[in-house]
Write a protein that holds these residues in place. Sequence first.
Motif, PDB file in Angstrom:
ATOM      1  N   SER A 209      -7.941  16.992  40.150  1.00 28.86           N
ATOM      2  CA  SER A 209      -7.937  17.167  38.751  1.00 28.86           C
ATOM      3  C   SER A 209      -6.619  16.667  38.170  1.00 28.86           C
ATOM      4  N   ILE A 210      -5.462  17.274  38.546  1.00 30.39           N
ATOM      5  CA  ILE A 210      -4.192  17.060  38.209  1.00 30.39           C
ATOM      6  C   ILE A 210      -3.863  15.629  38.229  1.00 30.39           C
ATOM      7  N   PHE A 211      -4.046  15.010  39.408  1.00 32.53           N
ATOM      8  CA  PHE A 211      -3.338  13.765  39.590  1.00 32.53           C
ATOM      9  C   PHE A 211      -4.396  12.706  38.702  1.00 32.53           C
ATOM     10  N   SER A 212      -5.589  13.188  38.639  1.00 37.66           N
ATOM     11  CA  SER A 212      -6.655  12.213  37.738  1.00 37.66           C
ATOM     12  C   SER A 212      -6.089  12.386  36.506  1.00 37.66           C
TER      13      SER A 212
ATOM     14  N   ALA B 264      -3.240  10.123  36.024  1.00 39.67           N
ATOM     15  CA  ALA B 264      -3.365   8.812  35.643  1.00 39.67           C
ATOM     16  C   ALA B 264      -4.104   8.291  34.513  1.00 39.67           C
ATOM     17  N   MET B 265      -5.011   9.080  34.043  1.00 38.73           N
ATOM     18  CA  MET B 265      -5.302   8.957  32.790  1.00 38.73           C
ATOM     19  C   MET B 265      -4.477   8.733  31.588  1.00 38.73           C
ATOM     20  N   MET B 266      -3.613   9.674  31.583  1.00 37.97           N
ATOM     21  CA  MET B 266      -2.383   9.574  30.757  1.00 37.97           C
ATOM     22  C   MET B 266      -1.390   8.367  30.821  1.00 37.97           C
ATOM     23  N   VAL B 267      -1.291   8.006  32.205  1.00 40.77           N
ATOM     24  CA  VAL B 267      -0.475   6.711  32.268  1.00 40.77           C
ATOM     25  C   VAL B 267      -1.180   5.480  31.679  1.00 40.77           C
ATOM     26  N   HIS B 268      -2.384   5.716  31.785  1.00 40.31           N
ATOM     27  CA  HIS B 268      -3.211   4.547  31.331  1.00 40.31           C
ATOM     28  C   HIS B 268      -3.455   4.696  29.805  1.00 40.31           C
ATOM     29  N   GLY B 269      -2.865   5.599  28.981  1.00 39.69           N
ATOM     30  CA  GLY B 269      -3.015   5.635  27.497  1.00 39.69           C
ATOM     31  C   GLY B 269      -3.939   6.964  26.868  1.00 39.69           C
ATOM     32  N   ALA B 270      -4.275   7.466  27.800  1.00 39.05           N
ATOM     33  CA  ALA B 270      -5.237   8.845  27.170  1.00 39.05           C
ATOM     34  C   ALA B 270      -3.996   9.808  26.479  1.00 39.05           C
ATOM     35  N   SER B 271      -4.496  10.564  25.594  1.00 35.77           N
ATOM     36  CA  SER B 271      -3.709  11.385  24.982  1.00 35.77           C
ATOM     37  C   SER B 271      -4.285  12.736  24.847  1.00 35.77           C
TER      38      SER B 271
END
Length: 267
Positions: free
Chosen positions: A203-206, A209-216
Amino acid sequence: MLLSGLLMGGSIGLLLGLTGAGGGILAVPALVVGMGFTLTEAKPIALIAIGLAAFLGCMDGWRQGLVRYRAALWMAAVGLLVTPIGSSLSQWMPERVGGILFSGLMAFSALRLIRSLRFKQSSTSPLSNDMTGDCLLDANTGRLRWTPRCVRSLLQVGAYAGFLTGLFGVGGGFVIVPGLRRVSDLDMRSGVATSLMVIATISIFSALAMMVHGASVPVSGLWFAGAAGVGTLFGRWLSRYVALRALQCIFAAVTILAACVMLLKSI
């Protein structure tokens, strides 16, 4: 919004601490139905909440010597490799279709849990009553016997959990705990603690990864995650006194209700 987030986050953390599986699958519908997020917005928030809560619960289990860390690392490693596949698929999936599929997944998980309760005796019983699982404990060392079949079974459980984490942002605990019960003879407390380590890692790594790709993640989402962490610690303490069978029946009923509400909202 803040109060509802704290209450729902705390409740989900409580279930995660008690069962190692219950909270994750309810985090997304709580964020979507209860707090008004879309499925896409809810995924990183749910993963942060689940990851934090699972990490705190795992630390408590580690302190008690319940975590089978090598099995957890095997499952987490393959889960992290498979998670991007689920994430890529979710980007091509329409929001409504994702909601309907997730509702079906919740209903299937709850019905499978109800069915399994007919065959499981208690929380202290071996998870594989016939002792024919792929990953059995060595009576002399107390450790799992690492055979090729054991490794393959653990990798399959981890891959399934990773795929669903990427696709729906659910953490995968509702897959890992039943998977461990099916392939090993770990007792319930050890299975839950091991599951929490896998959930935390994936969960933490996923989420990162989402935040690196623009998730807020909005402030209300952080409060939700913090409350989930506190709820998990309380759930770990309470798990020593709560009858597991009764808890699983309640969780199954709540999951079916959440699946119906989620389905209606998606339609």
